[in-house]
Design an enzyme around this catalytic site. Structure first.
Site, PDB file in Angstrom:
ATOM      1  N   CYS A 189       7.667  -4.537  15.210  1.00 22.61           N
ATOM      2  CA  CYS A 189       7.383  -3.574  16.549  1.00 22.61           C
ATOM      3  C   CYS A 189       6.059  -3.675  17.079  1.00 22.61           C
ATOM      4  O   CYS A 189       5.212  -4.053  16.172  1.00 22.61           O
ATOM      5  CB  CYS A 189       7.592  -2.074  15.966  1.00 22.61           C
ATOM      6  SG  CYS A 189       9.243  -1.635  15.168  1.00 22.61           S
ATOM      7  N   GLU A 199       0.843  -1.156  -0.016  1.00 22.89           N
ATOM      8  CA  GLU A 199       0.208   0.119  -0.217  1.00 22.89           C
ATOM      9  C   GLU A 199       0.682   1.326  -0.088  1.00 22.89           C
ATOM     10  O   GLU A 199       1.863   1.456   0.632  1.00 22.89           O
ATOM     11  CB  GLU A 199      -0.994  -0.029   1.295  1.00 22.89           C
ATOM     12  CG  GLU A 199      -2.081  -1.091   1.253  1.00 22.89           C
ATOM     13  CD  GLU A 199      -2.702  -1.350   2.486  1.00 22.89           C
ATOM     14  OE1 GLU A 199      -4.046  -1.811   2.569  1.00 22.89           O
ATOM     15  OE2 GLU A 199      -2.242  -1.095   3.595  1.00 22.89           O
ATOM     16  N   CYS A 242       7.270  -6.700   7.234  1.00 23.66           N
ATOM     17  CA  CYS A 242       8.282  -6.235   7.883  1.00 23.66           C
ATOM     18  C   CYS A 242       8.789  -7.234   8.938  1.00 23.66           C
ATOM     19  O   CYS A 242       7.926  -8.229   9.585  1.00 23.66           O
ATOM     20  CB  CYS A 242       8.129  -4.959   8.549  1.00 23.66           C
ATOM     21  SG  CYS A 242       9.496  -3.878   9.206  1.00 23.66           S
ATOM     22  N   CYS A 291       2.944  -1.766  15.879  1.00 21.64           N
ATOM     23  CA  CYS A 291       2.842  -1.547  14.287  1.00 21.64           C
ATOM     24  C   CYS A 291       2.049  -2.713  13.483  1.00 21.64           C
ATOM     25  O   CYS A 291       2.379  -3.841  13.653  1.00 21.64           O
ATOM     26  CB  CYS A 291       4.026  -1.494  13.629  1.00 21.64           C
ATOM     27  SG  CYS A 291       4.191  -1.121  11.808  1.00 21.64           S
ATOM     28  N   CYS A 330       3.254   8.505   0.970  1.00 17.37           N
ATOM     29  CA  CYS A 330       3.848   7.645   1.710  1.00 17.37           C
ATOM     30  C   CYS A 330       4.107   6.189   1.172  1.00 17.37           C
ATOM     31  O   CYS A 330       3.075   5.612   0.619  1.00 17.37           O
ATOM     32  CB  CYS A 330       3.096   7.323   3.182  1.00 17.37           C
ATOM     33  SG  CYS A 330       3.997   6.229   4.275  1.00 17.37           S
ATOM     34  N   CYS A 352      -0.206   5.969   9.933  1.00 18.95           N
ATOM     35  CA  CYS A 352       0.945   5.390  10.400  1.00 18.95           C
ATOM     36  C   CYS A 352       0.765   4.097  11.168  1.00 18.95           C
ATOM     37  O   CYS A 352       0.104   4.034  12.026  1.00 18.95           O
ATOM     38  CB  CYS A 352       2.042   6.174  11.422  1.00 18.95           C
ATOM     39  SG  CYS A 352       2.378   7.812  10.622  1.00 18.95           S
TER      40      CYS A 352
HETATM   41  N1  SAH Z   1      10.329   0.834   9.431  1.00 15.26           N
HETATM   42  C1  SAH Z   1      10.484   2.284   9.311  1.00 15.26           C
HETATM   43  C2  SAH Z   1       9.424   3.112   8.409  1.00 15.26           C
HETATM   44  C3  SAH Z   1       7.888   2.535   8.583  1.00 15.26           C
HETATM   45  S1  SAH Z   1       6.920   3.018  10.224  1.00 15.26           S
HETATM   46  C4  SAH Z   1      10.417   3.093  10.684  1.00 15.26           C
HETATM   47  O1  SAH Z   1      10.241   2.167  11.629  1.00 15.26           O
HETATM   48  O2  SAH Z   1      10.897   4.090  10.680  1.00 15.26           O
HETATM   49  C5  SAH Z   1       6.719   4.877   9.842  1.00 15.26           C
HETATM   50  C6  SAH Z   1       6.353   5.332  11.334  1.00 15.26           C
HETATM   51  O3  SAH Z   1       5.151   5.023  11.787  1.00 15.26           O
HETATM   52  C7  SAH Z   1       7.363   5.000  12.189  1.00 15.26           C
HETATM   53  O4  SAH Z   1       8.084   6.226  13.090  1.00 15.26           O
HETATM   54  C8  SAH Z   1       6.580   4.087  13.404  1.00 15.26           C
HETATM   55  O5  SAH Z   1       6.990   4.315  14.681  1.00 15.26           O
HETATM   56  C9  SAH Z   1       5.135   4.962  13.209  1.00 15.26           C
HETATM   57  N2  SAH Z   1       4.189   3.877  13.643  1.00 15.26           N
HETATM   58  C10 SAH Z   1       4.038   2.860  13.392  1.00 15.26           C
HETATM   59  N3  SAH Z   1       3.025   1.985  14.148  1.00 15.26           N
HETATM   60  C11 SAH Z   1       2.237   3.341  14.441  1.00 15.26           C
HETATM   61  C12 SAH Z   1       0.816   3.263  15.180  1.00 15.26           C
HETATM   62  N4  SAH Z   1       0.098   2.249  15.349  1.00 15.26           N
HETATM   63  N5  SAH Z   1       0.420   4.490  15.432  1.00 15.26           N
HETATM   64  C13 SAH Z   1       1.575   5.645  15.193  1.00 15.26           C
HETATM   65  N6  SAH Z   1       2.368   5.239  14.534  1.00 15.26           N
HETATM   66  C14 SAH Z   1       2.914   4.229  14.210  1.00 15.26           C
END
Ligand code: SAH
Length: 355
Positions: free
Chosen positions: A119, A95, A115, A122, A108, A338
């Site tokens: 985390c 996406e 991935c 996420c 984006c 995000c």
């Molecule tokens: N892997 C890379 C890029 C993808 S994540 C990274 O970690 O930077 C992009 C951003 O979204 C990251 O800063 C992450 O911390 C944030 N993010 C991930 N899950 C989220 C959520 N559920 N709510 C808000 N931000 C989130």
């Protein structure tokens, strides 16, 4: 010739295209003309490249094809955000999210299917790593979306913050950045591109030497190793101190700063103590802080802090002279914000499981 023996010209590094043409006895400027057709005029058929000889057009067509990832679905948010679902050639899906704002339209983009960093906050992380995108698939998201959008809505900024960890797909991502910023190819300013990473320190070290001066964003998300270990397992390999030390010697151009992203999770990383520690940790690093209130999804128990707590967190950092922004949640109604990207592969599995 079968298509399977042809090569997608999208994403081919400039130097490789020049080398191939040189092998054919063709002058280097012809390669620049080809790049211009592909990236500026968005021409996909070699017989439309009218300043090339018929002979060369035929030769190109016997060697290459031009293909962008296909838009399978568009979902429209109330706030104007559009989520694009792409079908990749190997059957996987990723996406991209287009977000209009007053002065800019940001896309984006994704770099991996799923991935591997897992985390805990996420949604993409729950998929595991299913595959890496090619350079063509990375820049192709931008090209395909721009081709679809009216002129006034064309993309002005790109963030590598979609599905995946960009630095875990290192070579294709670097080649994508090179084509994006090349004055002979996509001509996008370095300042309008942001690469976001969870902090793969060895890859950041390598990236320092690429001479790709795009904006760098670091997903920090915690101020103590115990918390960060829990929400970002990669922290066990590259703890906060090691990550920040690596960033202290990052080759920033004057006036440029590193962006620190900080997802605010209620009761986990949102206390006054966290704000204090964050201010101390970033001391001496030219930085900008983006606070991202957690975006929920069905499988998660985390919550965003109350507005007052978010504002207090920001206020403390402002008092320490940091630039701190609270990132607006965009496209939450379409799971486009995000950490909410997971494509259909995930949704289908979750439907099967729950039925
Ligand atoms: N892997 C890379 C890029 C993808 S994540 C990274 O970690 O930077 C992009 C951003 O979204 C990251 O800063 C992450 O911390 C944030 N993010 C991930 N899950 C989220 C959520 N559920 N709510 C808000 N931000 C989130």
């Amino acid at each position: 010739m079968e298509k399977s023996q042809l090569i997608n010209l999208i994403g081919i590094p400039e130097a490789r295209l020049k080398a191939t043409l040189a092998e054919w006895g063709i002058a280097p400027y012809r390669a620049l003309q080809v790049l211009n057709w592909i990236y500026n005029y968005q021409v996909e058929r070699f017989d439309e490249m009218t300043n090339l000889s018929k002979d060369l057009r035929g030769r190109l067509a016997r060697h290459y094809y031009v293909e962008l990832p296909k838009i399978a679905e568009q979902t429209f948010s109330k706030d104007g955000t559009i989520k694009y679902l792409f079908d990749l050639a190997n059957g996987s899906q990723v996406e991209s999210v287009w977000m209009p704002d007053k002065k800019r339209n940001t896309l984006c983009i994704s770099t991996q299917v799923g991935c591997r960093l897992a985390c805990s906050f996420c949604l993409t992380g729950t998929l595991g790593l299913k595959g890496n995108l090619s350079t063509a698939e990375i820049i192709g998201q931008y090209m395909a979306v721009n081709r679809e959008l009216p002129k006034v809505d064309q993309i002005t900024n790109i963030v590598f913050m979609g599905m995946g960890e960009p630095l875990d797909n290192y070579q294709p991502v670097c080649e994508a950045l090179r084509l994006m910023t090349s004055p002979r190819a996509m001509r996008i300013s370095n300042r309008r591109i942001t690469l976001s990473t969870a902090g793969l320190v060895d890859k950041i070290e390598q990236f320092k030497n690429e001479n790709l001066p795009v904006n760098l964003a670091i997903s920090l998300n915690a101020t103590e190793d115990s918390t960060r270990n829990e929400i970002m397992p990669i922290n066990k390999k590259y703890p906060i101190r090691v990550l920040l030390d690596c960033l202290r010697s990052y080759p920033l151009k004057p006036t440029r700063r590193i962006t620190f992203e900080y997802v605010l999770l209620k009761g986990i990383n949102d206390t006054p103590g966290d704000a204090k520690r964050l201010a101390k940790l970033l001391h001496g690093i030219p930085s900008k802080i983006n606070l991202i209130p957690f975006n929920g999804f069905a499988e998660s128990d985390y919550q965003a802090p109350a507005e007052a707590a978010i504002l207090a967190f920001q206020k403390y950092l402002l008092s320490k002279n940091y630039s701190v922004f609270i990132r607006k949640n965009r496209g939450t109604d379409i799971l486009g914000a995000c950490g909410q990207l997971a494509a259909r592969s995930f949704k289908e599995t979750s439907v099967t499981v729950s039925s």
